[in-house]
Design an enzyme around this catalytic site. Structure first.
Site, PDB file in Angstrom:
ATOM      1  N   GLY A   1     -15.547  -1.788  -9.365  1.00 24.50           N
ATOM      2  CA  GLY A   1     -15.651  -0.756  -8.201  1.00 24.50           C
ATOM      3  C   GLY A   1     -15.436   0.578  -8.342  1.00 24.50           C
TER       4      GLY A   1
ATOM      5  N   LYS B   1     -13.817  -3.699   1.590  1.00 28.35           N
ATOM      6  CA  LYS B   1     -14.534  -2.605   1.210  1.00 28.35           C
ATOM      7  C   LYS B   1     -15.990  -2.727   1.412  1.00 28.35           C
ATOM      8  CE  LYS B   1     -11.432   0.009  -1.759  1.00 28.35           C
ATOM      9  NZ  LYS B   1     -11.323   0.603  -3.054  1.00 28.35           N
TER      10      LYS B   1
ATOM     11  N   SER C   1      -0.343   4.020   0.891  1.00 27.64           N
ATOM     12  CA  SER C   1      -0.883   5.019   1.947  1.00 27.64           C
ATOM     13  C   SER C   1      -0.033   5.401   3.268  1.00 27.64           C
ATOM     14  CB  SER C   1      -2.372   4.385   2.617  1.00 27.64           C
ATOM     15  OG  SER C   1      -3.188   4.272   1.524  1.00 27.64           O
TER      16      SER C   1
ATOM     17  N   TYR D   1      -1.814   3.276 -11.944  1.00 31.63           N
ATOM     18  CA  TYR D   1      -0.938   4.069 -11.523  1.00 31.63           C
ATOM     19  C   TYR D   1       0.432   3.146 -11.896  1.00 31.63           C
ATOM     20  CZ  TYR D   1      -1.995   1.985  -7.127  1.00 31.63           C
ATOM     21  OH  TYR D   1      -2.225   1.192  -6.217  1.00 31.63           O
TER      22      TYR D   1
ATOM     23  N   SER E   1       0.794  -1.355  -0.024  1.00 34.45           N
ATOM     24  CA  SER E   1      -0.131   0.009  -0.137  1.00 34.45           C
ATOM     25  C   SER E   1       0.804   1.324   0.037  1.00 34.45           C
ATOM     26  CB  SER E   1      -0.868   0.034   1.443  1.00 34.45           C
ATOM     27  OG  SER E   1      -1.653   1.372   1.495  1.00 34.45           O
TER      28      SER E   1
ATOM     29  N   GLY F   1      -2.795   8.020 -13.255  1.00 33.80           N
ATOM     30  CA  GLY F   1      -3.403   7.296 -12.227  1.00 33.80           C
ATOM     31  C   GLY F   1      -3.090   7.567 -10.696  1.00 33.80           C
TER      32      GLY F   1
ATOM     33  N   THR G   1      -8.856  -1.514   1.944  1.00 34.69           N
ATOM     34  CA  THR G   1      -8.630  -1.961   0.759  1.00 34.69           C
ATOM     35  C   THR G   1      -9.236  -3.230   0.633  1.00 34.69           C
ATOM     36  OG1 THR G   1      -7.088  -1.971  -0.828  1.00 34.69           O
ATOM     37  CG2 THR G   1      -6.254  -2.303   1.149  1.00 34.69           C
TER      38      THR G   1
ATOM     39  N   ASP H   1     -13.132   7.577  -3.814  1.00 35.08           N
ATOM     40  CA  ASP H   1     -12.684   7.213  -5.059  1.00 35.08           C
ATOM     41  C   ASP H   1     -13.299   8.152  -6.207  1.00 35.08           C
ATOM     42  OD1 ASP H   1     -10.824   5.457  -4.477  1.00 35.08           O
ATOM     43  OD2 ASP H   1     -12.530   3.824  -4.736  1.00 35.08           O
TER      44      ASP H   1
HETATM   45  P1  ATR Z   1     -11.667  -2.159  -9.234  1.00 33.01           P
HETATM   46  O1  ATR Z   1     -12.360  -2.258  -7.831  1.00 33.01           O
HETATM   47  O2  ATR Z   1     -10.007  -1.860  -9.459  1.00 33.01           O
HETATM   48  O3  ATR Z   1     -12.365  -1.545 -10.391  1.00 33.01           O
HETATM   49  P2  ATR Z   1     -12.769  -4.480 -10.509  1.00 33.01           P
HETATM   50  O4  ATR Z   1     -14.016  -4.064  -9.586  1.00 33.01           O
HETATM   51  O5  ATR Z   1     -12.335  -6.063 -10.455  1.00 33.01           O
HETATM   52  O6  ATR Z   1     -11.770  -3.779  -9.788  1.00 33.01           O
HETATM   53  O7  ATR Z   1     -12.829  -4.181 -11.905  1.00 33.01           O
HETATM   54  C1  ATR Z   1     -12.033  -4.481 -12.887  1.00 33.01           C
HETATM   55  C2  ATR Z   1     -12.578  -3.738 -14.099  1.00 33.01           C
HETATM   56  O8  ATR Z   1     -11.694  -3.741 -15.358  1.00 33.01           O
HETATM   57  C3  ATR Z   1     -13.895  -4.185 -14.730  1.00 33.01           C
HETATM   58  O9  ATR Z   1     -14.307  -3.250 -15.192  1.00 33.01           O
HETATM   59  C4  ATR Z   1     -13.372  -5.233 -15.676  1.00 33.01           C
HETATM   60  O10 ATR Z   1     -14.162  -5.600 -16.534  1.00 33.01           O
HETATM   61  P3  ATR Z   1     -15.539  -6.962 -16.477  1.00 33.01           P
HETATM   62  O11 ATR Z   1     -16.336  -6.390 -15.669  1.00 33.01           O
HETATM   63  O12 ATR Z   1     -16.004  -7.146 -17.706  1.00 33.01           O
HETATM   64  O13 ATR Z   1     -14.566  -8.048 -15.813  1.00 33.01           O
HETATM   65  C5  ATR Z   1     -12.246  -4.589 -16.297  1.00 33.01           C
HETATM   66  N1  ATR Z   1     -11.342  -5.341 -16.719  1.00 33.01           N
HETATM   67  C6  ATR Z   1     -10.107  -6.343 -16.326  1.00 33.01           C
HETATM   68  N2  ATR Z   1      -9.492  -6.891 -17.174  1.00 33.01           N
HETATM   69  C7  ATR Z   1     -10.068  -6.570 -18.490  1.00 33.01           C
HETATM   70  C8  ATR Z   1      -9.764  -6.818 -19.911  1.00 33.01           C
HETATM   71  N3  ATR Z   1      -8.637  -7.597 -20.251  1.00 33.01           N
HETATM   72  N4  ATR Z   1     -10.227  -6.257 -20.695  1.00 33.01           N
HETATM   73  C9  ATR Z   1     -11.326  -5.507 -20.386  1.00 33.01           C
HETATM   74  N5  ATR Z   1     -11.638  -5.033 -19.364  1.00 33.01           N
HETATM   75  C10 ATR Z   1     -11.015  -5.568 -18.335  1.00 33.01           C
END
Ligand code: ATR
Length: 288
Positions: free
Chosen positions: A134, A71, A22, A228, A20, A249, A67, A107
């Site tokens: 998220g 969450k 933070s 980031y 982290s 980021g 985190t 966020d």
């Molecule tokens: P976070 O909390 O960081 O947002 P998350 O909730 O797991 O993490 O969300 C990850 C995002 O990246 C989602 O929108 C995911 O798409 P899906 O909902 O379809 O899974 C997207 N994502 C991750 N890998 C991807 C890829 N190779 N191509 C397109 N979208 C991707």
């Protein structure tokens, strides 16, 4: 840093939490403003979450960042939450007000401030948001209240459609959601003034990946990437080469951290000090 009998404790809980940023961010800010606070990282397993929250009350810990994977699960142990938390079902900041635990999600405000402080006011603009996870949800909730139009595209199209429907119901705006296909990205970029990548695409180790072909990018576009690590993603490099304005980021990370800092201390966060601390830390961990 001098730790006294009056030093207040803040921290971050998660699992894993060792990487982290933070602690570096907040301790640099506390020390710069000479605030009698210290910030630590606590690895808390899911089964220990309730005990951790009792510990926060019992020990009078002033504030926590939250985190993965806590969450959502942490909400049931709080006394109150900000209105956006009810929509997002996610908390990244807790304030302990004399034993009353209040949950926040910073966020969305982090993304909004990252745009504004870098000279881009999203009010009245057309925004294309990639992702519906998220982080994307939190960004969409905040930007939906500012922008003229918001298009949300996600690999699992259903998630984008449901998010757009829910936001339209709440804010009565023109928000659309659909599948993240290359043609949809290309088409929507013709209209968009701001592009936000809120997916994990481009994150280490997949540093050569981007959802946007370089020739879809244009000089009058602002591109904000929430990834980031690396600080400059492939999308950011391509956008810079196309003459677009790029917001990394690190900026969103900084401004969501600044919002937490202000909730805990009541002081305006020293952004430059926090930026330096974050970049130094990233320099150490980026390629690991
Ligand atoms: P976070 O909390 O960081 O947002 P998350 O909730 O797991 O993490 O969300 C990850 C995002 O990246 C989602 O929108 C995911 O798409 P899906 O909902 O379809 O899974 C997207 N994502 C991750 N890998 C991807 C890829 N190779 N191509 C397109 N979208 C991707």
């Amino acid at each position: 840093m001098t730790i006294s009998g009056k030093t207040q404790l803040c921290g971050v809980i998660g699992d894993p939490v060792a990487h982290s940023l933070s602690p570096a961010l907040h301790n640099a800010a506390f020390s710069h403003l000479k605030l009698d606070f210290v910030f630590l990282a606590f690895r808390v397993k899911a089964v220990e979450l309730q005990n951790a929250m009792q510990g926060m009350r019992g020990l009078g810990i002033r504030g926590l960042n939250v985190t993965m994977p806590h969450k959502t699960a942490v909400i049931r142990y709080l006394d109150d939450v900000e209105s956006n938390v009810k929509f997002l079902a996610s908390v990244n900041t807790i304030l302990n007000e004399d034993g009353r635990l209040v949950g926040f999600s910073t966020d969305g405000i982090g993304a909004l401030h990252a745009l504004r402080e870098n000279g881009v006011n999203p009010a009245g603009k057309k925004v294309l948001l990639l992702g519906a996870g998220g982080a994307a949800k939190a960004i969409a909730y905040t930007l939906a209240q500012e922008v003229e139009a918001l298009c949300i595209l996600n690999r699992v199209a259903e998630k984008a459609a449901v998010l757009a429907d829910n936001l339209n119901r709440l804010f009565g705006k023109k928000i659309v959601g659909g599948a993240l296909s290359p043609s949809a990205v290309q088409k929507n970029l013709q209209e968009a003034e701001i592009l936000v990548n809120a997916t994990s695409v481009g994150m280490h180790p997949n540093v050569n990946q981007s959802l946007v072909a370089p020739d879809w990018l244009k000089p009058d576009l602002t591109v904000m990437d929430i990834v980031y690590n690396p600080v400059e993603t492939k999308l950011a490099k391509d956008a810079k080469a196309a003459g677009a304005r790029v917001i990394s980021g690190v900026e969103m990370l900084l401004y969501q951290g600044a919002a937490s800092f202000e909730i805990w201390t009541g002081h305006v966060a020293p952004i430059e000090v926090m930026r330096t601390a974050a970049l130094n830390q990233l320099g150490k961990v980026e390629t690991k």
